[in-house]
Design an enzyme around this catalytic site. Structure first.
Site, PDB file in Angstrom:
ATOM      1  CG  HIS A  79      -1.934  -1.101   1.229  1.00 39.15           C
ATOM      2  ND1 HIS A  79      -3.195  -1.000   0.697  1.00 39.15           N
ATOM      3  CD2 HIS A  79      -1.843  -2.368   1.714  1.00 39.15           C
ATOM      4  CE1 HIS A  79      -3.838  -2.151   0.861  1.00 39.15           C
ATOM      5  NE2 HIS A  79      -3.039  -3.003   1.476  1.00 39.15           N
ATOM      6  CG  ASN A 153      -7.820  -4.417   1.009  1.00 42.55           C
ATOM      7  OD1 ASN A 153      -7.156  -3.412   1.267  1.00 42.55           O
ATOM      8  ND2 ASN A 153      -7.287  -5.616   0.943  1.00 42.55           N
ATOM      9  CG  HIS A 344      -2.242  -1.418  14.568  1.00 41.26           C
ATOM     10  ND1 HIS A 344      -2.580  -2.687  14.164  1.00 41.26           N
ATOM     11  CD2 HIS A 344      -1.487  -1.586  15.682  1.00 41.26           C
ATOM     12  CE1 HIS A 344      -2.073  -3.565  14.983  1.00 41.26           C
ATOM     13  NE2 HIS A 344      -1.397  -2.932  15.920  1.00 41.26           N
TER      14      HIS A 344
HETATM   15 FE1  HDD Z   1      -2.285  -4.895   5.503  1.00 42.67          FE
HETATM   16  C1  HDD Z   1      -0.896  -1.829   5.214  1.00 42.67           C
HETATM   17  C2  HDD Z   1      -5.314  -3.642   4.387  1.00 42.67           C
HETATM   18  C3  HDD Z   1      -3.634  -8.057   5.475  1.00 42.67           C
HETATM   19  C4  HDD Z   1       0.535  -6.068   6.883  1.00 42.67           C
HETATM   20  N1  HDD Z   1      -2.964  -3.090   4.913  1.00 42.67           N
HETATM   21  C5  HDD Z   1      -2.235  -1.946   4.851  1.00 42.67           C
HETATM   22  C6  HDD Z   1      -3.050  -0.872   4.377  1.00 42.67           C
HETATM   23  C7  HDD Z   1      -4.288  -1.381   4.129  1.00 42.67           C
HETATM   24  C8  HDD Z   1      -4.233  -2.782   4.483  1.00 42.67           C
HETATM   25  C9  HDD Z   1      -5.494  -0.640   3.604  1.00 42.67           C
HETATM   26  C10 HDD Z   1      -2.584   0.561   4.154  1.00 42.67           C
HETATM   27  C11 HDD Z   1      -2.844   1.417   5.332  1.00 42.67           C
HETATM   28  C12 HDD Z   1      -2.425   2.827   5.022  1.00 42.67           C
HETATM   29  O1  HDD Z   1      -3.093   3.462   4.192  1.00 42.67           O
HETATM   30  O2  HDD Z   1      -1.431   3.259   5.592  1.00 42.67           O
HETATM   31  N2  HDD Z   1      -4.084  -5.702   4.964  1.00 42.67           N
HETATM   32  C13 HDD Z   1      -5.213  -5.001   4.626  1.00 42.67           C
HETATM   33  C14 HDD Z   1      -6.327  -5.912   4.531  1.00 42.67           C
HETATM   34  C15 HDD Z   1      -5.853  -7.164   4.832  1.00 42.67           C
HETATM   35  C16 HDD Z   1      -4.443  -7.020   5.123  1.00 42.67           C
HETATM   36  C17 HDD Z   1      -7.747  -5.514   4.185  1.00 42.67           C
HETATM   37  C18 HDD Z   1      -6.577  -8.462   4.907  1.00 42.67           C
HETATM   38  C19 HDD Z   1      -7.797  -8.565   5.286  1.00 42.67           C
HETATM   39  N3  HDD Z   1      -1.654  -6.737   6.041  1.00 42.67           N
HETATM   40  C20 HDD Z   1      -2.362  -7.909   5.986  1.00 42.67           C
HETATM   41  C21 HDD Z   1      -1.589  -8.968   6.587  1.00 42.67           C
HETATM   42  C22 HDD Z   1      -0.402  -8.409   7.006  1.00 42.67           C
HETATM   43  C23 HDD Z   1      -0.472  -7.005   6.653  1.00 42.67           C
HETATM   44  C24 HDD Z   1      -2.048 -10.401   6.716  1.00 42.67           C
HETATM   45  C25 HDD Z   1       0.784  -9.011   7.702  1.00 42.67           C
HETATM   46  C26 HDD Z   1       0.842 -10.160   8.255  1.00 42.67           C
HETATM   47  N4  HDD Z   1      -0.473  -4.109   5.909  1.00 42.67           N
HETATM   48  C27 HDD Z   1       0.523  -4.773   6.532  1.00 42.67           C
HETATM   49  C28 HDD Z   1       1.710  -3.882   6.884  1.00 42.67           C
HETATM   50  C29 HDD Z   1       1.243  -2.500   6.326  1.00 42.67           C
HETATM   51  C30 HDD Z   1      -0.128  -2.814   5.750  1.00 42.67           C
HETATM   52  C31 HDD Z   1       3.036  -4.388   6.442  1.00 42.67           C
HETATM   53  C32 HDD Z   1       2.186  -1.796   5.373  1.00 42.67           C
HETATM   54  C33 HDD Z   1       2.241  -0.370   5.815  1.00 42.67           C
HETATM   55  C34 HDD Z   1       1.531  -0.347   7.070  1.00 42.67           C
HETATM   56  O3  HDD Z   1       1.073  -1.596   7.371  1.00 42.67           O
HETATM   57  O4  HDD Z   1       1.374   0.620   7.779  1.00 42.67           O
HETATM   58  O5  HDD Z   1       1.899  -3.859   8.258  1.00 42.67           O
END
Ligand code: HDD
Length: 714
Positions: A79, A153, A344
């Site tokens: 993202h 999402n 978060h």
């Molecule tokens: Fe995630 C960012 C949505 C599964 C680890 N995620 C992130 C963002 C969105 C989502 C919208 C961007 C937030 C922003 O605008 O800063 N993610 C989802 C959805 C998931 C999902 C809807 C499943 C239902 N994500 C998911 C899993 C993991 C992560 C299973 C890790 C095990 N996601 C992350 C992250 C991020 C992230 C690496 C990257 C930047 C951040 O968090 O701040 O921690």
């Protein structure tokens, strides 16, 4: 364009007031160093003589360059590309108080400030907005009881059932590690290698290969919390909940050919669209909906509520609309706000709680962890955009970039020297207390059998699509697998598709020049752990109790407005200026924007002598940046203009509404679609009637049935 509602004139939210205390403006001020020293020259370094070497002593040069050298922070691992806006959320009534004690969900007099960030998943910060991808829809509610983040999402399900696979999924979809290609695209071998070995992704694959993955606008996407969460009431009774966002403008997409062209013409298309809509007072609005399931009904479905690859069909549990979100203010500074925002799913407030969904459980770890590296330390909650409006008091201290100046001697608990402060809050005092879910289990590294049906809802999704949507899905799969070089991977994917729908598999196989593999009696799951018995992890197909679900098709989305749509009016000297004016007024009255396009910038002169200012020339404008086209009469010169004809042909190819004065037929005759009546092409010389029909047509967004007539070579 008329401003419907000027957010800036409204009472400032608590969050806005808080943010303002951190803002800075240069207007009318002297230039200073970071130490507040006024600077009289920051364009020439201090040198030993005019032609001599620069002196180390030059602290002004050193400070300026040092700060510049450190301007970049790591982009989000997923993202990375996003755009955000401020807004407010208001619940309609207090009906939900039966289920939750969360104040912002039950008190209709509260206006909760929010910050919403939309994003693509796979691409880098500078990648195109129009990549085929899921879109992030992350909402931070600054509630009076603390921040609640709904990090969702635009797709209600996910690729994998367990967070431990997330690094594998993302490594597979990101550009390949040896040559870092392709950027922001899933159409490559490693992604489909992984997917073809991961049958649980079948349902999500249907969604990301559908037009949902190429939205027209962030203002026209749905949002989903994906996981089942809990609402918890004042008595501690929990109810399962799925969160939905429904856009008031309906859910709309562009065509794939169009998406690829927009990526070249305006890679900031969605960012610009969101920004301009808010600047023009067309504030995006979404209703918050909930699907509620009583605890005792947890096991009444043919799927597991804890499985994030499943949705609850609205036919089984209706979505109740409980409130509205409005985005009414653009950020002041992209980096300070949009880039530094830290969302978060673990940021919750009393009245909301987690379930044991194994994807959610892993996310609860990942999001704080990632901010530690991305934002540089444990004090990222103090960055203005992340601060709650609720007061913060605890015994956490120090660390990089600490902002708070904590007074007093005690930073431990229990204490007597500090009077026992800060106090722990009882539930009645607003204290958060985790839902007392009863768990009596053995430790296992495994998965419940109730998670093993990977295909029924993929089939449900496919069956619920309109004919045009089905065709687009088939085309998308054929495109993506066509970009895959390893034939074995293509074949393995066809094996997965046969288990969703053999008709779909046949069409894709045909496009790939391959045979449809026989539908395996027992679907193969290649992700069996080495020590597992093959039968332990075989997917099973359960019969879905719902055959089709209207909510899954964008074709059933509301189509009752043209608010904020963009119309191109193609002109040349000699144009019927009166018709241009009438059409422009009618479109603007309906909330759309109409731009004058001509062979060159400056003015076009109407037949009557009236001068019309030109917004863009054919050089800078493109049909893919517009929702519809109007061709007035008197534009004969355009019949010999290749750019104008391409504009019209391309708009036709992308199934957009086109209106033309009857006496513009000299130009129309030169286009590909000149012959005969076709859906979505409106002609007439009664300009008022033509405008009315055109507006009705624009509400339909696209006339996909035109695709059956064959593709226009544009
Ligand atoms: Fe995630 C960012 C949505 C599964 C680890 N995620 C992130 C963002 C969105 C989502 C919208 C961007 C937030 C922003 O605008 O800063 N993610 C989802 C959805 C998931 C999902 C809807 C499943 C239902 N994500 C998911 C899993 C993991 C992560 C299973 C890790 C095990 N996601 C992350 C992250 C991020 C992230 C690496 C990257 C930047 C951040 O968090 O701040 O921690």
């Amino acid at each position: 364009m008329a401003k419907e509602n000027n957010g800036k004139d409204k009472k400032k939210t608590l969050k806005q007031q808080q943010l303002e205390s951190y803002t800075e403006e240069n207007t009318g001020e002297f230039l200073t160093t970071n130490q507040g020293l006024k600077v009289n020259d920051d364009q020439n370094t201090l040198k030993a003589g005019e032609r001599g070497p620069s002196l180390l002593e030059d602290f002004i040069m050193r400070e300026k360059i040092t700060h510049f050298d450190h301007e970049r922070i790591p982009e989000r691992i997923v993202h990375a590309r996003g755009s955000a806006a401020h807004g407010v959320f208001k619940v309609y009534d207090n009906k939900l108080s039966k289920y939750t004690r969360a104040n912002f969900l039950t008190n209709p007099s509260l206006e909760t400030p929010v910050f919403v960030r939309f994003s693509t998943v796979a691409g880098s910060r500078g990648s195109s907005d129009l990549a085929r991808d899921a879109r992030g829809f992350a909402v931070k509610f600054y509630t009076e009881e603390g921040n609640f983040d709904l990090v969702g999402n635009n797709i209600p399900v996910f690729f994998i059932q367990d967070a431990i696979k997330f690094p594998d999924l993302i490594h597979a979809v990101k550009p390949e590690p040896h040559n870092e290609m392709p950027q922001a695209a899933s159409a490559h071998d490693t992604f489909w290698d992984f997917i073809s070995l991961m049958p649980e992704s079948a349902h999500m694959i249907m969604w990301v290969m559908s037009d949902r993955a190429i939205p027209r606008s962030y203002r026209m996407i749905e949002g989903f919390g994906v996981h089942t969460f809990r609402l918890v009431n004042a008595k501690g009774v929990s109810t399962f909940v799925k969160f939905h966002w429904k856009p008031l403008l309906g859910v709309h997409a562009v065509a794939w050919d169009e998406a690829q062209k927009i990526s070249g013409k305006d890679p900031d298309f969605h960012r610009r669209d969101l920004w301009e809509a808010i600047e023009n007072g067309h504030f995006p609005e979404y209703e918050l909906g909930v699907q509620l399931v009583a605890e005792e009904d947890e096991h009444k479905f043919e799927f597991d509520l804890l499985d994030p690859t499943k949705l609850i069909p609205e036919e089984l549990v209706p979505v109740q609309k409980i409130g509205k979100l409005m985005l009414n203010r653009n950020p002041d500074n992209f980096f300070a706000e949009t880039e530094q925002a830290a969302f978060h799913p673990g940021h919750i407030v009393p009245g909301i709680d987690f379930t044991s969904d194994p994807l959610l459980q892993g996310r609860l770890f990942s999001y704080t962890d990632t901010q530690l590296i991305r934002l540089g330390g444990p004090n990222f909650h103090e960055i203005p955009i992340n601060r709650p409006v609720a007061p913060m008091h605890n015994n956490q201290r120090d660390g990089h970039m600490r902002q708070e100046v904590n007074r007093g001697r005690t930073s431990y608990q229990p204490n007597s020297l500090g009077g026992g402060c800060p106090f722990q809050a009882k539930m009645v005092e607003g204290g958060f207390s985790s839902h007392a879910e009863k768990i009596d289990a053995q430790k296992v590294r495994g998965r419940s059998k109730s998670f093993f049906d990977h295909f029924s809802q993929a089939t449900l999704f496919y069956n619920s699509q309109s004919d045009a949507e089905k065709t687009h899905l088939e085309d998308a799969l054929t495109f993506e697998l066509g970009k895959v070089e390893t034939v074995e991977i293509r074949k393995r994917m066809l094996g997965i598709l046969t288990q969703i729908d053999t008709g779909l598999a046949t069409k894709v196989a045909d496009g790939l020049g391959l045979q449809v593999p026989a539908r395996p009696e027992h679907p193969i799951n290649h992700s069996i752990p080495a020590d597992g018995h093959p039968n332990d992890y075989q997917p099973v197909k359960t019969k879905s109790s719902v055959a089709t679900s209207a909510a899954l098709s964008m074709a059933n989305s509301p189509k009752d407005t043209i608010k904020s749509r963009k119309v191109a009016i193609l002109t040349a000297d000699g144009v019927n200026a009166a018709h241009v004016e009438t059409m422009q007024k009618a479109l603007e009255a309906a909330g759309a924007a109409a731009d004058i396009i001509a062979p060159k910038l400056g003015i076009v002169e109407g037949k009557s002598g009236k001068e019309i200012p030109v917004k863009s020339s054919f050089l800078t404008a493109a049909s893919v940046l517009y929702d519809a086209v109007y061709l007035p009469g008197g534009t004969t010169a355009l019949a010999g203009n290749g750019d104008a004809l391409h504009f019209l042909n391309e708009a036709y190819r992308h199934c957009k509404p086109i209106a033309a004065d009857a006496d513009a037929s000299d130009v129309l005759r030169s286009t590909w679609f000149a012959e005969g009546e076709t859906p979505g092409v409106f002609t007439g010389n009664d300009i008022k009637a033509l405008a009315a029909t055109f507006i009705e047509g624009m509400k339909q967004h696209r006339f996909w049935e035109r695709e059956k007539m064959g593709k226009v070579p544009a």
